[in-house]
Design an enzyme around this catalytic site. Structure first.
Site, PDB file in Angstrom:
ATOM      1  N   ASP A  37       0.862  -1.181   0.000  1.00  0.00           N
ATOM      2  CA  ASP A  37       0.000   0.000   0.000  1.00  0.00           C
ATOM      3  C   ASP A  37       0.893   1.223   0.000  1.00  0.00           C
ATOM      4  OD1 ASP A  37      -2.362  -1.287   0.174  1.00  0.00           O
ATOM      5  OD2 ASP A  37      -2.559  -1.126   2.344  1.00  0.00           O
ATOM      6  N   ASP A  67      -5.068  -3.407   4.973  1.00  0.00           N
ATOM      7  CA  ASP A  67      -5.535  -3.038   6.303  1.00  0.00           C
ATOM      8  C   ASP A  67      -7.045  -3.175   6.497  1.00  0.00           C
ATOM      9  OD1 ASP A  67      -6.080  -0.961   4.626  1.00  0.00           O
ATOM     10  OD2 ASP A  67      -4.718   0.468   5.568  1.00  0.00           O
ATOM     11  N   ASP A 120      -9.591  -6.118   2.149  1.00  0.00           N
ATOM     12  CA  ASP A 120      -8.260  -6.596   1.772  1.00  0.00           C
ATOM     13  C   ASP A 120      -8.058  -8.048   2.178  1.00  0.00           C
ATOM     14  OD1 ASP A 120      -7.533  -4.152   0.761  1.00  0.00           O
ATOM     15  OD2 ASP A 120      -6.652  -3.439   2.632  1.00  0.00           O
TER      16      ASP A 120
HETATM   17  P1  ATP Z   1      -3.520   3.211  -0.095  1.00  0.00           P
HETATM   18  O1  ATP Z   1      -4.355   2.227  -0.814  1.00  0.00           O
HETATM   19  O2  ATP Z   1      -2.125   3.270  -0.543  1.00  0.00           O
HETATM   20  O3  ATP Z   1      -3.663   3.179   1.387  1.00  0.00           O
HETATM   21  P2  ATP Z   1      -5.286   5.415  -0.201  1.00  0.00           P
HETATM   22  O4  ATP Z   1      -5.306   5.714   1.245  1.00  0.00           O
HETATM   23  O5  ATP Z   1      -5.274   6.571  -1.135  1.00  0.00           O
HETATM   24  O6  ATP Z   1      -4.047   4.613  -0.622  1.00  0.00           O
HETATM   25  P3  ATP Z   1      -7.939   4.563   0.049  1.00  0.00           P
HETATM   26  O7  ATP Z   1      -7.916   4.662   1.513  1.00  0.00           O
HETATM   27  O8  ATP Z   1      -8.660   3.483  -0.623  1.00  0.00           O
HETATM   28  O9  ATP Z   1      -6.506   4.482  -0.532  1.00  0.00           O
HETATM   29  O10 ATP Z   1      -8.479   5.946  -0.481  1.00  0.00           O
HETATM   30  C1  ATP Z   1      -8.814   6.140  -1.835  1.00  0.00           C
HETATM   31  C2  ATP Z   1      -9.129   7.591  -2.072  1.00  0.00           C
HETATM   32  O11 ATP Z   1     -10.278   7.955  -1.319  1.00  0.00           O
HETATM   33  C3  ATP Z   1      -8.049   8.553  -1.623  1.00  0.00           C
HETATM   34  O12 ATP Z   1      -7.127   8.819  -2.648  1.00  0.00           O
HETATM   35  C4  ATP Z   1      -8.810   9.784  -1.240  1.00  0.00           C
HETATM   36  O13 ATP Z   1      -9.006  10.621  -2.368  1.00  0.00           O
HETATM   37  C5  ATP Z   1     -10.153   9.256  -0.799  1.00  0.00           C
HETATM   38  N1  ATP Z   1     -10.234   9.196   0.672  1.00  0.00           N
HETATM   39  C6  ATP Z   1      -9.350   8.669   1.520  1.00  0.00           C
HETATM   40  N2  ATP Z   1      -9.756   8.789   2.790  1.00  0.00           N
HETATM   41  C7  ATP Z   1     -10.944   9.397   2.750  1.00  0.00           C
HETATM   42  C8  ATP Z   1     -11.908   9.789   3.744  1.00  0.00           C
HETATM   43  N3  ATP Z   1     -11.718   9.582   5.039  1.00  0.00           N
HETATM   44  N4  ATP Z   1     -13.030  10.397   3.317  1.00  0.00           N
HETATM   45  C9  ATP Z   1     -13.256  10.616   2.012  1.00  0.00           C
HETATM   46  N5  ATP Z   1     -12.406  10.262   1.055  1.00  0.00           N
HETATM   47  C10 ATP Z   1     -11.267   9.674   1.385  1.00  0.00           C
END
Ligand code: ATP
Length: 894
Positions: free
Chosen positions: A326, A636, A640
């Site tokens: 990730d 996490d 997943d």
């Molecule tokens: P990774 O998969 O590497 O952890 P990530 O954190 O970007 O990356 P996700 O958590 O799936 O992956 O988030 C995807 C997208 O959703 C992010 O790029 C962001 O734009 C949006 N996002 C993340 N957290 C929030 C939240 N708490 N509320 C709204 N949108 C969010």
């Protein structure tokens, strides 16, 4: 009345708790004293005494004990006592080894015990779930395992999977209103949640109604007691090898005994020699030492912040050829700070670092007041409202309790002079649709003081833009024409190309009359008004670049998998050396159109997967595995879990990971850090190499012992070693150095080699040859020393036998240093492993005691030998190791 029938207020009263404050610590103590800890009773463990006696169940030990009996009957009391003493010493060694292994595995279990978030004295704190008491108020969210039986008092789209209790694997939607009906089955109790079940969606709060054996799970706990005994592939292979070795050893022993008897040795001596040889030849200590090496390795990994949940993973780690990681939090620090904001064609910047709520807003280098611009003010306000994070201080430092992305939005709002509490007085939140990584959005339904209602959505910009029909441009609303869409997209690309993680904010006016209870997220998250973007930096972890490089030279490819925007992902992957010139990037929507076979074609060249959903991870793992890779996959969230389970090494995040992810994983990272995966792989490789080291040492020693006896019998010589000496060498002097090899440090080039092939046999890479050649030489050297000494003292067999005994021990103690390297005895500093130095010294002392202590001499049939003999002994005993070391230099010179 049952809890499920009561109204919320009545539950609060019945449980003597407080929904706002939770229980006080004093009250918790009182209840704990009365009702105990929240744990299921465990099946009884094997007692120490039983464990000790189980050391003597081994077939060969029983043979030895039978031999003792026969010696006793024949009046050979000294032999009998000596054998018993040796068997006891060996038994103690085995006992302590097993105890140590067991204890460290137990400690491991406690480390990975689940945690819960509980309200105590008005504060939400994380505690081990063991410490919950009845009346506690606990909070849980998607991915958590519920720690006790609770009556729900809050539910936001909460869904719980209860198959552990009911067998039903479809998640049940949970509510809070009282239910009528006294005798309801567990599956129908929609306002209760039970210990051991999993939250698959949403979040909720509940008051604990039962703990430990009183819970629904406790009632069926007996069924869950079957402890899983895990055995690694290597252990299984060693077990099979053990069986082969037993056969070989018995055949050889029969040969020695047969030839001996034909050559005229007396039957009793040959019988005892046969038994001793058989005991010597069978490496019965091996499985125990392997377990100890594994469990000590596991402890070293804990120090490096990696918890191995499944022992076989220790071995698989050494074979890993791809790490899929990730991005957020694993490759980056997950310390987000909003630096850029965009709305209606204008970009503002914000100063300040980390979560410290100090900073100013600038427009084109000029300081501005955010409340002077309506769009900017709205962007910040809604970012703060649709938010769960809390800003706290820890010593001097500001930290975020909750999601760091939301933390960044919160801090940006505070920098603009906004306060969440006063916003919450202005607006009340009626309903929430929690964030999930597949939807990539979160929404709330809000009403203001005038009863005006609207929804706020925040999420991944491209997704939110896709759901919008109009865009706020300055003071006006513009229809989302193609041109407007393109302009917003351009802004998203510009922020992302600076490696910023972007969140879009949108809203949607709602009817006063509409009921928020019946509204679904699909209804809310469409026809939105796009307000703007908040772009935040999330700096890479400083140690990751080096770890990625090291993995590269160890033949392990790093792949970034992220839900983030493709441009942001690329920018960070480049910084970290993950995305190299010819590498490809694939996006979630492209993955949707590919099946596993199609992905397989290209997957070798892809190093970044962007805008993926958790469901894509499984496809990626499978494609890589079909290409023959051994895959480590991080994760996490609940979604997943399938990919983590399917991966060869499922890696869960210790800090941000959900219980579901952790339970599916074989490795948990206590610090969520990519560099820790690298460290664990390095340790995995090392453990395997150490196991190879002592297998090599013990087997070569055994080969030497058998051969010296066999050759002597064939040459019609007297016995070069007395049975009791063979036993002593094998069971006592060999043990400590073998253990010390298990603690050896890795060779320098351990991370420069290619990953091990998972099907590689124990004796591959020349180990078999090393065992046979060194063993052969040890046997010959001992025999020659014996012949020389016997020639010098023709009438004194015990003298020659003592020289042979000393040569054998010395040859092994020198050879042990050779085992530390795959290359040569000269490749490593002999003092690099001080455990080994001390082990060898103590074995030396033991040998000298047996030779020179008058009280031991009659037992071991030894005599005091002269110093001149030591020259002979040292000469012969160094040959096996140093002779073959010559070939190393020859090769090095080339
Ligand atoms: P990774 O998969 O590497 O952890 P990530 O954190 O970007 O990356 P996700 O958590 O799936 O992956 O988030 C995807 C997208 O959703 C992010 O790029 C962001 O734009 C949006 N996002 C993340 N957290 C929030 C939240 N708490 N509320 C709204 N949108 C969010």
């Amino acid at each position: 009345m049952n809890y499920h029938e009561m109204r919320e207020e009545d539950i609060e009263q019945t449980l003597s708790t407080n929904y706002e404050q939770g229980l006080s610590l004093d009250e918790v103590k009182k209840r704990r004293n009365q009702f105990g800890f929240n744990q299921l009773e465990e099946a009884e463990k094997q007692s120490a005494i039983l464990l000790f006696f189980s050391q003597f169940k081994d077939f060969m030990v029983l043979v030895l004990l039978a031999a003792t009996l026969i010696s006793g009957i024949l009046g050979e009391y000294l032999d009998a006592i000596a054998i018993i003493a040796i068997v006891l010493v060996n038994g103690f060694l085995g006992f302590f080894q097993e105890r140590k292994a067991e204890k460290s595995l137990q400690a491991l279990k406690e480390l990975s015990a689940p945690q819960v978030t509980v309200l105590r004295d008005g504060q939400w704190v994380k505690i081990p779930s063991k410490e919950i008491v009845v009346g506690d108020i606990i909070r849980f969210a998607s991915g958590d395992r519920i720690g006790a039986d609770v009556r729900l008092i809050q539910s936001n789209n909460l869904e719980v999977e209860e198959s552990a209790l009911t067998g039903e694997s479809v998640p049940v939607a949970k509510k809070t209103n009282p239910l009528s009906g006294v005798s309801m089955s567990l599956g129908d109790l929609e306002n209760m949640a039970f210990m051991g079940t999993m939250v698959t969606r949403g979040n909720g709060i509940g008051a604990v109604t039962a703990i430990g054996m009183k819970t629904a799970m406790g009632q069926i706990a007996d069924m869950l007691q079957k402890a899983e005994v895990m055995i690694t592939p290597l252990q299984r292979r060693l077990e099979q090898l053990g069986k082969i070795l037993i056969t070989v050893a018995l055949v050889l022993t029969a040969l020695v005994v047969g030839v001996g008897v034909i050559q005229g040795h007396d039957i009793y001596t040959m019988f005892l020699a046969g038994v001793s040889l058989a005991v010597a030849a069978i490496p019965e200590g091996l499985p125990a030492i392997v377990t100890v090496a594994l469990s000590l390795g596991v402890q070293r990994m804990i120090k490096k912040k990696a918890i191995v949940r499944k022992l076989p993973a220790v071995e698989t780690l050494g074979c890993a050829s791809v790490i899929c990681s990730d991005k957020t939090g694993t490759l980056t620090q997950n310390k987000m700070t909003v630096t850029d904001l965009w709305s209606g064609g204008k970009t503002w910047t914000v100063s300040g670092t980390g979560y410290e709520p100090k900073g100013h807003f600038f427009y084109r280098e000029d300081k501005v007041l955010p409340n002077k611009d309506k769009a900017l003010q709205q962007l910040l306000t809604f970012g703060m409202l649709c938010n769960h994070a809390e800003l706290k201080t820890k010593g001097e430092e500001f930290v975020i309790d909750g999601d760091p992305t939301e933390g960044a939005l919160l801090v940006a709002g505070i920098k603009a002079g906004l306060h969440r509490e006063s916003l919450l007085q202005q607006f009340s939140i009626e309903k929430e649709f929690p964030f999930d990584s597949s939807r990539k959005m979160m929404s709330i339904i809000v009403s203001d003081q005038n009863g005006k209602r609207f929804a706020v959505t925040k999420g991944a910009p491209d997704v939110v833009l896709g759901r919008a029909t109009s865009v706020l441009w300055g003071d006006k609303l513009q229809h989302k024409s193609q041109e407007v869409h393109a302009n917003v997209e351009k802004a998203i690309g510009e922020l992302a190309s600076n490696a910023l993680r972007n969140i879009a904010i949108a809203y949607k006016p709602l009817d006063r009359s509409s009921s928020s209870h019946t509204m679904t997220e699909t209804e809310i998250e469409k026809d939105l008004v796009f307000i703007g973007l908040q772009g935040m930096i999330d700096p890479p972890r400083p140690e990751v670049k080096e770890a990625v490089r090291e993995c590269g030279s160890a033949g392990i490819k790093t792949v970034m998998i992220t839900g983030d925007h493709v441009i942001t992902a690329k920018a960070i992957a480049k910084q970290l050396g993950i995305l190299r010139t010819h590498d490809k990037v694939l996006q979630g929507h492209e993955l949707n159109n590919m099946d596993v076979e199609e992905l397989e074609e290209v997957v070798e060249n892809v190093s970044v997967f962007a805008r993926v959903s958790p469901a894509h991870k499984l496809k990626i793992v499978k494609a890589l595995q079909n290409r023959g890779h051994i895959v480590a996959m991080t994760g996490d969230g609940v979604n997943d879990a399938p990919a983590i389970k399917t991966a060869d090494i499922g890696v869960a995040m210790g800090v941000t990971g959900t219980d579901v992810a952790k339970e599916s994983s074989s490795l948990v990272l206590l610090d969520d850090n990519f560099a820790t995966i690298k460290a664990a792989i390095q340790e995995g490789r090392n453990i395997y190499e150490n196991i190879r080291k002592f297998i090599r040492y013990l087997l070569a020693s055994n080969v030497g012992e058998i051969l010296v006896m066999l050759f002597a019998m064939i040459l019609a010589l007297p016995l070069p070693l007395v049975p009791i000496q063979i036993l002593w060498v094998n069971l006592v002097t060999d043990g400590l150095p073998a253990m010390a090899l298990g603690l050896d440090k890795p060779e320098e080039d351990v991370m420069k080699r290619k990953p091990r092939h998972p099907k590689e046999g124990v004796f591959s890479r020349g180990l078999g040859w090393k065992v046979v050649s060194r063993g052969f030489l040890i046997g010959i050297a001992t025999l020659l020393a014996f012949i020389f000494a016997y020639k010098a003292h023709p009438n004194h067999l015990a003298y020659a036998q003592t020289v042979a005994f000393a040569t054998l021990v010395m040859a092994q103690l020198i050879h042990v240093f050779d085992c530390r390297s795959e290359k040569s005895v000269f490749a490593r500093n002999p003092f690099g492993n001080m455990y080994l130095v001390w082990a060898v010294l103590s074995s030396l002392v033991l040998m000298l005691l047996v030779i020179y202590l008058p009280s031991l001499q009659p037992i071991f049939h030894t005599v005091s030998i002269e110093w001149k003999d030591w020259l002979l002994i040292l000469g012969f005993s160094s040959v096996p190791t140093f002779l073959l070391a010559g070939s190393f230099f020859a090769r090095k010179k080339q």
